[in-house]
Design a protein around this motif. Structure first.
Motif, PDB file in Angstrom:
ATOM      1  N   ARG A   1       0.839  -1.204   0.000  1.00 32.06           N
ATOM      2  CA  ARG A   1       0.000   0.000   0.000  1.00 32.06           C
ATOM      3  C   ARG A   1       0.874   1.254   0.000  1.00 32.06           C
ATOM      4  O   ARG A   1       0.462   2.310  -0.481  1.00 32.06           O
ATOM      5  CB  ARG A   1      -0.913   0.013   1.230  1.00 32.06           C
ATOM      6  CG  ARG A   1      -2.083  -0.970   1.166  1.00 32.06           C
ATOM      7  CD  ARG A   1      -2.808  -1.014   2.492  1.00 32.06           C
ATOM      8  NE  ARG A   1      -3.960  -1.882   2.468  1.00 32.06           N
ATOM      9  CZ  ARG A   1      -5.201  -1.475   2.168  1.00 32.06           C
ATOM     10  NH1 ARG A   1      -5.428  -0.220   1.864  1.00 32.06           N
ATOM     11  NH2 ARG A   1      -6.204  -2.331   2.171  1.00 32.06           N
ATOM     12  N   MET A   2       2.060   1.131   0.543  1.00 32.64           N
ATOM     13  CA  MET A   2       2.994   2.253   0.584  1.00 32.64           C
ATOM     14  C   MET A   2       3.627   2.496  -0.789  1.00 32.64           C
ATOM     15  O   MET A   2       4.030   3.619  -1.118  1.00 32.64           O
ATOM     16  CB  MET A   2       4.098   1.956   1.619  1.00 32.64           C
ATOM     17  CG  MET A   2       5.072   3.083   1.864  1.00 32.64           C
ATOM     18  SD  MET A   2       6.488   2.513   2.878  1.00 32.64           S
ATOM     19  CE  MET A   2       5.626   1.814   4.298  1.00 32.64           C
ATOM     20  N   ALA A   3       3.731   1.440  -1.598  1.00 35.47           N
ATOM     21  CA  ALA A   3       4.385   1.537  -2.903  1.00 35.47           C
ATOM     22  C   ALA A   3       3.612   2.463  -3.838  1.00 35.47           C
ATOM     23  O   ALA A   3       2.404   2.658  -3.695  1.00 35.47           O
ATOM     24  CB  ALA A   3       4.508   0.155  -3.528  1.00 35.47           C
ATOM     25  N   THR A   4       4.332   2.995  -4.809  1.00 32.93           N
ATOM     26  CA  THR A   4       3.729   3.942  -5.758  1.00 32.93           C
ATOM     27  C   THR A   4       3.592   3.343  -7.152  1.00 32.93           C
ATOM     28  O   THR A   4       3.592   4.058  -8.149  1.00 32.93           O
ATOM     29  CB  THR A   4       4.579   5.224  -5.831  1.00 32.93           C
ATOM     30  OG1 THR A   4       5.947   4.870  -6.167  1.00 32.93           O
ATOM     31  CG2 THR A   4       4.574   5.956  -4.505  1.00 32.93           C
TER      32      THR A   4
ATOM     33  N   ARG B   1      13.539   0.486  -1.720  1.00 30.00           N
ATOM     34  CA  ARG B   1      13.076   1.525  -2.646  1.00 30.00           C
ATOM     35  C   ARG B   1      11.643   1.955  -2.340  1.00 30.00           C
ATOM     36  O   ARG B   1      11.297   3.141  -2.460  1.00 30.00           O
ATOM     37  CB  ARG B   1      13.182   1.025  -4.089  1.00 30.00           C
ATOM     38  CG  ARG B   1      14.612   0.851  -4.571  1.00 30.00           C
ATOM     39  CD  ARG B   1      14.687   0.582  -6.058  1.00 30.00           C
ATOM     40  NE  ARG B   1      16.061   0.476  -6.525  1.00 30.00           N
ATOM     41  CZ  ARG B   1      16.430   0.566  -7.799  1.00 30.00           C
ATOM     42  NH1 ARG B   1      15.528   0.749  -8.741  1.00 30.00           N
ATOM     43  NH2 ARG B   1      17.700   0.459  -8.138  1.00 30.00           N
ATOM     44  N   ILE B   2      10.801   1.005  -1.955  1.00 31.53           N
ATOM     45  CA  ILE B   2       9.416   1.352  -1.617  1.00 31.53           C
ATOM     46  C   ILE B   2       9.404   2.277  -0.406  1.00 31.53           C
ATOM     47  O   ILE B   2       8.703   3.301  -0.384  1.00 31.53           O
ATOM     48  CB  ILE B   2       8.590   0.081  -1.339  1.00 31.53           C
ATOM     49  CG1 ILE B   2       8.325  -0.664  -2.650  1.00 31.53           C
ATOM     50  CG2 ILE B   2       7.261   0.432  -0.659  1.00 31.53           C
ATOM     51  CD1 ILE B   2       7.611  -1.993  -2.473  1.00 31.53           C
ATOM     52  N   ARG B   3      10.178   1.945   0.607  1.00 28.26           N
ATOM     53  CA  ARG B   3      10.220   2.771   1.814  1.00 28.26           C
ATOM     54  C   ARG B   3      10.812   4.148   1.544  1.00 28.26           C
ATOM     55  O   ARG B   3      10.471   5.115   2.201  1.00 28.26           O
ATOM     56  CB  ARG B   3      11.014   2.047   2.905  1.00 28.26           C
ATOM     57  CG  ARG B   3      10.313   0.775   3.396  1.00 28.26           C
ATOM     58  CD  ARG B   3      11.087   0.077   4.489  1.00 28.26           C
ATOM     59  NE  ARG B   3      10.408  -1.142   4.903  1.00 28.26           N
ATOM     60  CZ  ARG B   3      10.944  -2.348   4.863  1.00 28.26           C
ATOM     61  NH1 ARG B   3      12.188  -2.510   4.429  1.00 28.26           N
ATOM     62  NH2 ARG B   3      10.254  -3.406   5.266  1.00 28.26           N
ATOM     63  N   ALA B   4      11.698   4.222   0.550  1.00 27.41           N
ATOM     64  CA  ALA B   4      12.304   5.506   0.187  1.00 27.41           C
ATOM     65  C   ALA B   4      11.453   6.279  -0.809  1.00 27.41           C
ATOM     66  O   ALA B   4      11.752   7.433  -1.137  1.00 27.41           O
ATOM     67  CB  ALA B   4      13.700   5.281  -0.386  1.00 27.41           C
ATOM     68  N   GLY B   5      10.400   5.637  -1.322  1.00 28.93           N
ATOM     69  CA  GLY B   5       9.529   6.301  -2.290  1.00 28.93           C
ATOM     70  C   GLY B   5      10.089   6.369  -3.685  1.00 28.93           C
ATOM     71  O   GLY B   5       9.651   7.186  -4.489  1.00 28.93           O
ATOM     72  N   THR B   6      11.046   5.488  -4.010  1.00 30.45           N
ATOM     73  CA  THR B   6      11.695   5.535  -5.332  1.00 30.45           C
ATOM     74  C   THR B   6      11.396   4.311  -6.193  1.00 30.45           C
ATOM     75  O   THR B   6      11.904   4.209  -7.306  1.00 30.45           O
ATOM     76  CB  THR B   6      13.215   5.661  -5.174  1.00 30.45           C
ATOM     77  OG1 THR B   6      13.714   4.526  -4.440  1.00 30.45           O
ATOM     78  CG2 THR B   6      13.585   6.940  -4.427  1.00 30.45           C
TER      79      THR B   6
END
Length: 242
Positions: free
Chosen positions: A41-44, A110-115
């Motif tokens: 859910r956090m992933a973009t 990368r997901i946690r960093a938003g990248t």
């Protein structure tokens, strides 16, 4: 609103979750399902505006994970149906488990960093395939006997070797010889994937200081650079061009 198709990146994370549990079936109450749901859910990969309310819910995490588990050879076809997109993910886990574990770890970062982005999976797979192959082959940098004369090639430690190879692959460059252009993967297929030797120009036996230059070279060129008193890189390059 229709359920959104799982990306390869999401399936890799679900498969990694299954692998951590020895590919045993899960349900929505299984430890780790909620954590994976929160991560996805956090992933973009999909904009929030197009997501349904039950996007990557506990139930959907359980179903997808069990689908992937059903594709594992150890299950012998038992379990839920699998799709054509799920099978390759599991096959890669079976064939290249260590590579896929590293891919999953970086996807989480990368997901946690938003990248994180769709397409990361393939790039990371190629990157870590090369890095792990390089680590395994780093032992090739050792002494050998040629014409009764004990010669050495550059003793590059595995960490340095992996860092250099990983950097080359991350840039999208091929691991071909900097001098003659020989490509191990092109010549030997999967056996040669990720293999290259490194030559350090400021010392015949070890990685030097800030002035050192590390060049990716094939085994033949590496030996020629160390033959006798050692040929300079520009000398060997000129010889190959003539």
């Amino acid at each position: 609103m229709a359920q959104l198709v799982w990306t390869v990146e999401e399936m890799i994370l679900a498969a990694d979750f299954a692998d951590n549990r020895d590919w045993k079936p899960v349900n929505k109450g299984t430890s780790g399902v909620e954590e994976l749901s929160d991560l996805l859910r956090m992933a973009t990969f999909y904009p929030v505006a197009v997501r349904p309310e039950n996007f990557r819910s506990l139930n959907s995490i359980g179903r997808k994970t069990n689908n992937l588990i059903s594709s594992h050879p150890a299950r012998n076809g038992k379990g839920l149906r699998t799709s054509a997109s799920e099978i390759p993910v599991v096959e890669r886990f079976v064939e290249d488990r260590l590579v896929m574990k590293r891919v999953a770890n970086e996807l989480r970062e990368r997901i946690r960093a938003g990248t994180a982005a769709v397409g990361d999976a393939d790039k990371l797979y190629r990157k870590y395939s090369a890095v792990l192959d390089a680590e395994a082959d780093a032992s090739c940098h050792r002494k050998s006997e040629t014409l009764d004369v004990l010669e050495t090639v550059c003793a590059v430690d595995s960490r340095t070797h992996s860092t250099v190879v990983g950097s080359i692959v991350s840039r999208g460059d091929s691991l071909d010889c900097d001098l003659c252009g020989f490509d191990f993967e092109q010549a030997y297929g999967r056996l040669g994937r990720g293999y290259i030797e490194l030559h350090v120009t400021d010392s015949p036996t070890s990685v030097g200081g800030d002035d050192s230059e590390v060049l990716p070279v094939c085994s033949n060129c590496h030996r020629m650079l160390h033959r006798g008193r050692g040929a300079a890189v520009d000398v060997l390059r000129s010889a190959l061009e003539t």
